[in-house]
Design a protein around this motif. Sequence first.
Motif, PDB file in Angstrom:
ATOM      1  N   TYR A  23      58.660  18.921  29.415  1.00 48.64           N
ATOM      2  CA  TYR A  23      57.409  18.886  29.643  1.00 48.64           C
ATOM      3  C   TYR A  23      56.693  19.846  29.588  1.00 48.64           C
ATOM      4  O   TYR A  23      55.727  20.288  28.523  1.00 48.64           O
ATOM      5  CB  TYR A  23      56.558  17.419  30.937  1.00 48.64           C
ATOM      6  CG  TYR A  23      55.426  18.007  31.113  1.00 48.64           C
ATOM      7  CD1 TYR A  23      55.329  16.310  30.597  1.00 48.64           C
ATOM      8  CD2 TYR A  23      54.214  18.499  31.517  1.00 48.64           C
ATOM      9  CE1 TYR A  23      53.574  16.805  30.655  1.00 48.64           C
ATOM     10  CE2 TYR A  23      52.888  18.303  31.822  1.00 48.64           C
ATOM     11  CZ  TYR A  23      52.363  17.135  30.888  1.00 48.64           C
ATOM     12  OH  TYR A  23      51.647  17.041  31.071  1.00 48.64           O
ATOM     13  N   ASP A  26      57.509  21.236  26.696  1.00 51.44           N
ATOM     14  CA  ASP A  26      56.129  21.005  25.667  1.00 51.44           C
ATOM     15  C   ASP A  26      54.856  21.207  25.153  1.00 51.44           C
ATOM     16  O   ASP A  26      54.425  21.550  23.837  1.00 51.44           O
ATOM     17  CB  ASP A  26      56.446  19.312  25.646  1.00 51.44           C
ATOM     18  CG  ASP A  26      55.378  18.497  24.705  1.00 51.44           C
ATOM     19  OD1 ASP A  26      55.894  18.631  23.527  1.00 51.44           O
ATOM     20  OD2 ASP A  26      54.339  18.389  24.650  1.00 51.44           O
ATOM     21  N   ARG A  34      55.740  14.415  25.289  1.00 50.28           N
ATOM     22  CA  ARG A  34      55.083  14.456  26.672  1.00 50.28           C
ATOM     23  C   ARG A  34      54.751  13.250  27.600  1.00 50.28           C
ATOM     24  O   ARG A  34      54.756  12.907  28.439  1.00 50.28           O
ATOM     25  CB  ARG A  34      53.536  15.801  26.532  1.00 50.28           C
ATOM     26  CG  ARG A  34      53.391  16.717  27.613  1.00 50.28           C
ATOM     27  CD  ARG A  34      52.381  17.139  27.511  1.00 50.28           C
ATOM     28  NE  ARG A  34      52.113  17.770  26.179  1.00 50.28           N
ATOM     29  CZ  ARG A  34      51.642  18.131  25.433  1.00 50.28           C
ATOM     30  NH1 ARG A  34      50.329  18.388  26.035  1.00 50.28           N
ATOM     31  NH2 ARG A  34      50.844  19.176  24.457  1.00 50.28           N
ATOM     32  N   CYS A  37      57.542  12.024  28.619  1.00 47.05           N
ATOM     33  CA  CYS A  37      57.864  12.342  30.138  1.00 47.05           C
ATOM     34  C   CYS A  37      56.813  11.624  31.340  1.00 47.05           C
ATOM     35  O   CYS A  37      57.555  12.188  32.772  1.00 47.05           O
ATOM     36  CB  CYS A  37      57.567  13.949  29.821  1.00 47.05           C
ATOM     37  SG  CYS A  37      59.206  15.160  29.210  1.00 47.05           S
ATOM     38  N   ARG A  38      55.630  11.635  30.830  1.00 48.58           N
ATOM     39  CA  ARG A  38      55.561  10.618  32.384  1.00 48.58           C
ATOM     40  C   ARG A  38      55.635   9.517  32.098  1.00 48.58           C
ATOM     41  O   ARG A  38      55.601   9.058  32.897  1.00 48.58           O
ATOM     42  CB  ARG A  38      53.462  10.493  30.860  1.00 48.58           C
ATOM     43  CG  ARG A  38      52.511  11.728  30.694  1.00 48.58           C
ATOM     44  CD  ARG A  38      51.394  11.432  30.177  1.00 48.58           C
ATOM     45  NE  ARG A  38      50.916  12.829  29.872  1.00 48.58           N
ATOM     46  CZ  ARG A  38      49.911  13.179  28.587  1.00 48.58           C
ATOM     47  NH1 ARG A  38      49.623  12.054  28.027  1.00 48.58           N
ATOM     48  NH2 ARG A  38      49.672  14.333  28.576  1.00 48.58           N
TER      49      ARG A  38
END
Length: 187
Positions: A23, A26, A34, A37-38
């Motif tokens: 993250y 990025d 991103r 990753c969330r």
Amino acid sequence: QLTYGSRELLMPMWVKNCALIIYYLDLFFDLRVRNYCRVIFLVTHFHTVWSMIIIILRILPDAIDAATLFIFYILFSFWLASITFDKGPEHASKYMRDFPATLWTLLILLSNNDFPSAMMPAYDVNRLTILFFAVYLIIGIFVLLNLVFAVLYTSFLKRHQIYLERKAQNTKQAFRKAFTLLALSSS
């Protein structure tokens, strides 16, 4: 190892750390990951989501038999469709022209998505092809898809029930230990 127990289904710490590193990378290098990753952050912060993912992963071996039957049905239907609809280049359809196109068309037919556009070119050449499509859809949708969903549902319920029972046992055990520690410390 992912086990039911006192350390019940903990998300490995390296997954959280790797997602955090990616993250931040990025942010500087614009890797465009991103949003993915969330999703990992959501899973790591809510234990219920992670435990449901583990349960879903554990029901996959139970569903292999039904999925294999489903795949063989689609391959058999492909073979039957290639024999039935191969009428030469003058009747070539964009839906049933080769192996990938025919398999894709049969999968689309099972989802009932864009059914007429897949069936009508073959139907215009020979009206008896409606029998193939009717039998394919009746067996596929009303028998095999229901079989696959039933296997997945019963397996999920069984695994989820085991998870809930073990979670209740762990809670009772933790309360007993806490009570004995409080009882010993008060005396």
